[in-house]
Design an enzyme around this catalytic site. Structure first.
Site, PDB file in Angstrom:
ATOM      1  N   ARG A 183     -30.100   0.427  17.591  1.00 40.88           N
ATOM      2  CA  ARG A 183     -31.203   0.199  18.540  1.00 40.88           C
ATOM      3  C   ARG A 183     -31.904  -1.126  18.262  1.00 40.88           C
ATOM      4  O   ARG A 183     -32.294  -1.845  19.188  1.00 40.88           O
ATOM      5  CB  ARG A 183     -32.192   1.360  18.460  1.00 40.88           C
ATOM      6  N   HIS A 214     -32.585  -4.257  20.993  1.00 36.88           N
ATOM      7  CA  HIS A 214     -33.932  -4.765  21.236  1.00 36.88           C
ATOM      8  C   HIS A 214     -34.042  -6.235  20.853  1.00 36.88           C
ATOM      9  O   HIS A 214     -34.815  -6.977  21.465  1.00 36.88           O
ATOM     10  CB  HIS A 214     -34.957  -3.931  20.466  1.00 36.88           C
ATOM     11  N   ASP A 215     -33.287  -6.660  19.868  1.00 36.09           N
ATOM     12  CA  ASP A 215     -33.291  -8.075  19.496  1.00 36.09           C
ATOM     13  C   ASP A 215     -32.614  -8.908  20.575  1.00 36.09           C
ATOM     14  O   ASP A 215     -33.181  -9.885  21.071  1.00 36.09           O
ATOM     15  CB  ASP A 215     -32.578  -8.272  18.157  1.00 36.09           C
ATOM     16  N   VAL A 233     -34.324  -9.618  24.078  1.00 37.80           N
ATOM     17  CA  VAL A 233     -35.532 -10.449  24.120  1.00 37.80           C
ATOM     18  C   VAL A 233     -35.210 -11.801  23.491  1.00 37.80           C
ATOM     19  O   VAL A 233     -35.118 -11.934  22.276  1.00 37.80           O
ATOM     20  CB  VAL A 233     -36.704  -9.778  23.381  1.00 37.80           C
ATOM     21  N   GLY A 247     -32.494 -13.301  23.226  1.00 40.19           N
ATOM     22  CA  GLY A 247     -31.172 -13.412  22.631  1.00 40.19           C
ATOM     23  C   GLY A 247     -31.046 -12.849  21.231  1.00 40.19           C
ATOM     24  O   GLY A 247     -32.020 -12.459  20.593  1.00 40.19           O
ATOM     25  N   SER A 272     -35.141 -12.425  15.991  1.00 46.89           N
ATOM     26  CA  SER A 272     -36.583 -12.645  16.181  1.00 46.89           C
ATOM     27  C   SER A 272     -37.359 -11.333  16.113  1.00 46.89           C
ATOM     28  O   SER A 272     -38.559 -11.334  15.822  1.00 46.89           O
ATOM     29  CB  SER A 272     -36.852 -13.361  17.510  1.00 46.89           C
ATOM     30  N   ASN A 309     -41.637  -1.869  21.083  1.00 50.21           N
ATOM     31  CA  ASN A 309     -40.874  -1.944  19.834  1.00 50.21           C
ATOM     32  C   ASN A 309     -41.485  -1.127  18.701  1.00 50.21           C
ATOM     33  O   ASN A 309     -40.898  -1.035  17.618  1.00 50.21           O
ATOM     34  CB  ASN A 309     -40.736  -3.402  19.379  1.00 50.21           C
ATOM     35  N   PRO A 368     -35.204  -1.937  28.876  1.00 49.34           N
ATOM     36  CA  PRO A 368     -35.113  -0.845  29.854  1.00 49.34           C
ATOM     37  C   PRO A 368     -36.074   0.287  29.532  1.00 49.34           C
ATOM     38  O   PRO A 368     -36.346   0.580  28.368  1.00 49.34           O
ATOM     39  CB  PRO A 368     -33.649  -0.383  29.732  1.00 49.34           C
ATOM     40  N   HIS A 407     -26.312   5.914  23.303  1.00 49.95           N
ATOM     41  CA  HIS A 407     -27.193   7.082  23.233  1.00 49.95           C
ATOM     42  C   HIS A 407     -26.444   8.331  22.776  1.00 49.95           C
ATOM     43  O   HIS A 407     -27.026   9.411  22.715  1.00 49.95           O
ATOM     44  CB  HIS A 407     -27.865   7.332  24.589  1.00 49.95           C
ATOM     45  N   THR A 427     -23.291  16.400  19.694  1.00 46.15           N
ATOM     46  CA  THR A 427     -22.726  15.713  18.518  1.00 46.15           C
ATOM     47  C   THR A 427     -23.612  14.509  18.170  1.00 46.15           C
ATOM     48  O   THR A 427     -23.180  13.358  18.276  1.00 46.15           O
ATOM     49  CB  THR A 427     -21.275  15.254  18.784  1.00 46.15           C
ATOM     50  N   ASP A 433     -19.100   9.060  19.880  1.00 45.13           N
ATOM     51  CA  ASP A 433     -18.008   9.575  20.698  1.00 45.13           C
ATOM     52  C   ASP A 433     -18.379   9.471  22.171  1.00 45.13           C
ATOM     53  O   ASP A 433     -19.413   8.889  22.526  1.00 45.13           O
ATOM     54  CB  ASP A 433     -17.670  11.022  20.314  1.00 45.13           C
TER      55      ASP A 433
END
Length: 329
Positions: free
Chosen positions: A63, A67-68, A71, A73, A77, A95, A167, A197, A252, A257
């Protein structure tokens, strides 16, 4: 004059396109062959050690990478700590839920790399995060793939730059596609990357609207499987501590998977932005395809992760190699 303006606009678009591709072209798998040839094994060993301490390492690192990259690229950061004069990306409200184990994974891997004399201060935090992300996917049972390296670390990090870049759990397909397109990613990339996810967790407050206050007609989102509603309400009653989290994948949750897509077929997507991939006819065929063929999903995920890793890359003088991943040099 109108022709000139159109020409200038086309030239500007072309120059931006070339600049993006030039940065990506400077990435290569053997970037550290002459300076730190064993860097990938060093990082993997550090990641394995961290996973042995806590499974949260896996979804937290994955994650953190998204997130990096979304924002400004893939430039690490998001790792920068705020100061008295600068509120950094990591302290933006979107964040604040990033688990500390993701940050710690990068820090521990950086320490391991820098412990090798010829590697010290030669490998960027952005590349370490990229390698660590690949490793957590693989160590959770996902595919192994080659990563491109050669990123520099970003020279700026501000909370204000995060707004509108990530998102939301409530997004519909149009909103998801538009946001991913801003990063040069296709609708198929969006569906593939959403497959991350299959791992991790979310705080109950992120799904309250689907369970208790969906719209004027229905308190509960009618697209949720009824048995899943019962399960979610038991785990997330309205008066629950907002810090309580639940698994993104109820079946799971510790395995990378394609069960995520099978869950969507059964109405068991946790977020609106998950379930819409199945309820919207434009994305449903891809969900069905990958639900039935895990190998095809893995191939698509690898391709999309490599594309994600090229977003907003800093090379040369556009960045540097941080001595401390959490602070500018």
């Amino acid at each position: 004059m109108v022709v000139m303006n159109k020409t200038n606009l086309l030239l500007l678009i072309l120059s931006l396109f070339l600049a993006i591709n030039l940065s990506s072209a400077q990435l290569r798998g053997d970037f550290y062959a002459g300076t730190c040839p064993n860097v990938e094994q060093i990082v993997r060993n550090a990641v394995q050690k961290k996973i042995q301490q806590t499974f949260t390492t896996i979804p937290a690192t994955l994650r953190l990478y998204f997130h990096d990259c979304f924002v400004n690229g893939c430039d690490a950061s998001v790792m920068i700590a705020s100061t008295n004069t600068n509120k950094a990306e990591k302290d933006h409200e979107d964040n604040l839920s990033l688990a500390g184990d993701g940050f710690d994974t990068v820090i521990k891997a950086k320490e391991a790399v820098d412990a090798v004399p010829n590697c010290r201060n030669k490998v960027s935090c952005a590349d370490i995060l990229t390698m660590a992300t690949r490793d957590v996917v693989n160590l959770a049972g996902g595919p192994q793939y080659a990563v491109e390296l050669g990123r520099r670390d970003g020279l700026s990090s501000s909370a204000s730059s995060v707004t509108g870049k990530l998102p939301k759990p409530t997004f519909d397909l149009n909103q998801l596609n538009a946001l991913f397109a801003e990063n040069g990613l296709s609708p198929n990339d969006m569906i593939a990357l959403s497959g991350a996810h299959t791992l991790g967790f979310a705080h109950c407050t992120k799904v309250f609207n689907r369970l208790y206050n969906f719209n004027k007609t229905n308190n509960v989102d009618p697209t949720i499987n009824k048995d899943y509603v019962t399960e979610l309400k038991a785990s997330c009653p309205q008066n629950i501590d907002p810090r309580v989290a639940i698994n993104m994948d109820p079946n799971t949750p510790r395995q990378f998977d394609n069960v995520y897509y099978k869950n969507l077929q059964q109405g068991k997507g946790l977020f609106t932005s998950d379930q819409v991939l199945f309820t919207d006819s434009r994305s449903k065929p891809t969900v069905d395809l990958w639900a039935n063929n895990g190998q095809l999903f893995n191939q698509a995920f690898i391709s999309s992760m490599i594309k994600l890793g090229r977003v907003g890359v800093k090379t040369g003088s556009n960045g540097n190699i941080r001595r401390d991943c959490g602070a500018f040099n």
